[in-house]
Design a protein around this motif. Structure first.
Motif, PDB file in Angstrom:
ATOM      1  N   SER A 180      31.634   9.775  17.323  1.00 30.62           N
ATOM      2  CA  SER A 180      31.402   8.810  17.409  1.00 30.62           C
ATOM      3  C   SER A 180      29.766   9.010  18.051  1.00 30.62           C
ATOM      4  N   TYR A 181      29.606   9.992  19.357  1.00 31.10           N
ATOM      5  CA  TYR A 181      27.831   9.882  19.897  1.00 31.10           C
ATOM      6  C   TYR A 181      27.060   9.464  18.098  1.00 31.10           C
ATOM      7  N   LEU A 182      27.057  10.364  17.248  1.00 35.73           N
ATOM      8  CA  LEU A 182      26.316  10.122  16.365  1.00 35.73           C
ATOM      9  C   LEU A 182      25.955   9.067  15.877  1.00 35.73           C
ATOM     10  N   ARG A 183      27.787   8.554  14.968  1.00 34.59           N
ATOM     11  CA  ARG A 183      27.291   7.277  14.753  1.00 34.59           C
ATOM     12  C   ARG A 183      27.147   5.739  15.674  1.00 34.59           C
ATOM     13  N   ASP A 184      27.091   6.322  17.136  1.00 37.97           N
ATOM     14  CA  ASP A 184      26.460   5.130  17.991  1.00 37.97           C
ATOM     15  C   ASP A 184      24.760   5.229  17.765  1.00 37.97           C
ATOM     16  N   LYS A 185      24.305   7.076  17.429  1.00 40.63           N
ATOM     17  CA  LYS A 185      23.247   6.877  17.960  1.00 40.63           C
ATOM     18  C   LYS A 185      22.500   6.609  16.543  1.00 40.63           C
ATOM     19  N   CYS A 186      22.814   5.924  15.394  1.00 36.73           N
ATOM     20  CA  CYS A 186      22.899   5.915  13.668  1.00 36.73           C
ATOM     21  C   CYS A 186      21.733   6.794  13.747  1.00 36.73           C
ATOM     22  N   TYR A 187      22.002   8.297  13.491  1.00 39.29           N
ATOM     23  CA  TYR A 187      20.791   8.513  12.905  1.00 39.29           C
ATOM     24  C   TYR A 187      20.583   8.540  12.040  1.00 39.29           C
ATOM     25  N   GLU A 188      19.560   8.420  10.773  1.00 39.44           N
ATOM     26  CA  GLU A 188      18.528   8.215   9.181  1.00 39.44           C
ATOM     27  C   GLU A 188      17.790   9.301   9.663  1.00 39.44           C
ATOM     28  N   ALA A 189      17.995  10.147   8.062  1.00 35.50           N
ATOM     29  CA  ALA A 189      16.449  10.640   7.996  1.00 35.50           C
ATOM     30  C   ALA A 189      16.786  10.912   6.354  1.00 35.50           C
ATOM     31  N   GLU A 190      15.249  10.794   5.478  1.00 36.58           N
ATOM     32  CA  GLU A 190      14.832  10.176   3.936  1.00 36.58           C
ATOM     33  C   GLU A 190      13.851  11.355   3.510  1.00 36.58           C
ATOM     34  N   TRP A 191      14.176  12.083   2.466  1.00 32.07           N
ATOM     35  CA  TRP A 191      12.828  12.824   1.669  1.00 32.07           C
ATOM     36  C   TRP A 191      13.162  13.047   0.584  1.00 32.07           C
ATOM     37  N   SER A 234       9.943  18.954   9.255  1.00 33.49           N
ATOM     38  CA  SER A 234       9.851  17.403  10.731  1.00 33.49           C
ATOM     39  C   SER A 234      11.382  17.132  10.695  1.00 33.49           C
ATOM     40  N   ILE A 235      12.477  16.633   9.602  1.00 35.01           N
ATOM     41  CA  ILE A 235      13.802  16.365   9.340  1.00 35.01           C
ATOM     42  C   ILE A 235      14.314  18.044  10.408  1.00 35.01           C
TER      43      ILE A 235
END
Length: 194
Positions: free
Chosen positions: A142-153, A27-28
Motif C-alpha cells: 500500500s505504501y509503495l502504491r501510494d508513493k507511485c514509484y516508477e523507473a525506466e531504462w 542510478s535506479i
C-alpha cells in the motif's frame, strides 16, 4: 535423496551456482536501495532484503559447467535491446509469507528471454523483499502504491553471476556481461539497406 557435498572432489569438476539477471543502471539501483531503506524504517524488511541489489532474475542454475555464461549467450541470440519500465507494487503470496515486488509494465521482451533460456520463471518482476509476513507485505505494498514509484531504462545486456558452491558463503564474486545486439538490416552490394 543425498545432498551433494560442495567441497568434495567431483568427477565432473566443481559445482557452480549461476544467476542470469537484468540489472538496472546504477542510478535506479540506488533509488531501489533508498526505497528499501524507507520500507525497512516503516515495517522492517530484514538485513538480507535490505542489502540485496535490485535485479530481474531470468534463470538460476546449479551446474558443473564452468562456461555456462557462453551457453546463455548462445541461447539469447538474436535478442535485441528493449525498454524496461517498473511500475506498481504487488505481492506473491506463499502461504504464511509474501514477496513484495515491482511489476514490469511490458513484460513480453523479458518473457521472451526467459523462454529462450528455458527458465521455469513466468512472471518477470523486481523483488523488493522476500519472506515477509503477509500483513507486513500488504502494508508495504500500500505504501509503495501510494508513493507511485516508477523507473525506466534501456536494457542492452544480461549479466551472468557465478559463485563456486564450495565457497557459497562468499556470494557471487564473478560476473559476465552478455550484450544484446541490435540487428542491422542486410545490405545489398551498393551498401544500401534491403
Amino acid at each position: 535423496m543425498k545432498k551433494r557435498i560442495y567441497n568434495q572432489m567431483s568427477l565432473f569438476g566443481p559445482l557452480y551456482a549461476y544467476l542470469a539477471v537484468l540489472s538496472p543502471p546504477v542510478s535506479i539501483r540506488n533509488q531501489i536501495a533508498s526505497l528499501k531503506r524507507e520500507l525497512d524504517a516503516i515495517a522492517g524488511i530484514g538485513e538480507r532484503n535490505l542489502h540485496s541489489i535490485g535485479h530481474i532474475t531470468l534463470i538460476d542454475s546449479l551446474t558443473d559447467d564452468s562456461c555456462f555464461q557462453n551457453t546463455v549467450a548462445k541461447m539469447l541470440q538474436p535478442a535485441e535491446p528493449f525498454r524496461v519500465r517498473l511500475k506498481n507494487a504487488n505481492t506473491f503470496n506463499h502461504g504464511r509469507y509474501s514477496t513484495l515486488y515491482l511489476e514490469i509494465e511490458d513484460p513480453l521482451p523479458i518473457v521472451g528471454l526467459m523462454e529462450s533460456l528455458k527458465s521455469p520463471y513466468k512472471t518477470p518482476h523486481l523483488s523488493i523483499a522476500k519472506r515477509l509476513p503477509n500483513d507486513r507485505a500488504e502494508i508495504l505494498k500500500s505504501y509503495l502504491r501510494d508513493k507511485c514509484y516508477e523507473a525506466e531504462w534501456l536494457c542492452a545486456e544480461v549479466k551472468v553471476l557465478r559463485k563456486r558452491m564450495s565457497e557459497k558463503h562468499l556470494g557471487f564474486r564473478e560476473s559476465f556481461t552478455i550484450p544484446l545486439q541490435k540487428i542491422l538490416p542486410a545490405r545489398n552490394q551498393t551498401g544500401e539497406g534491403l
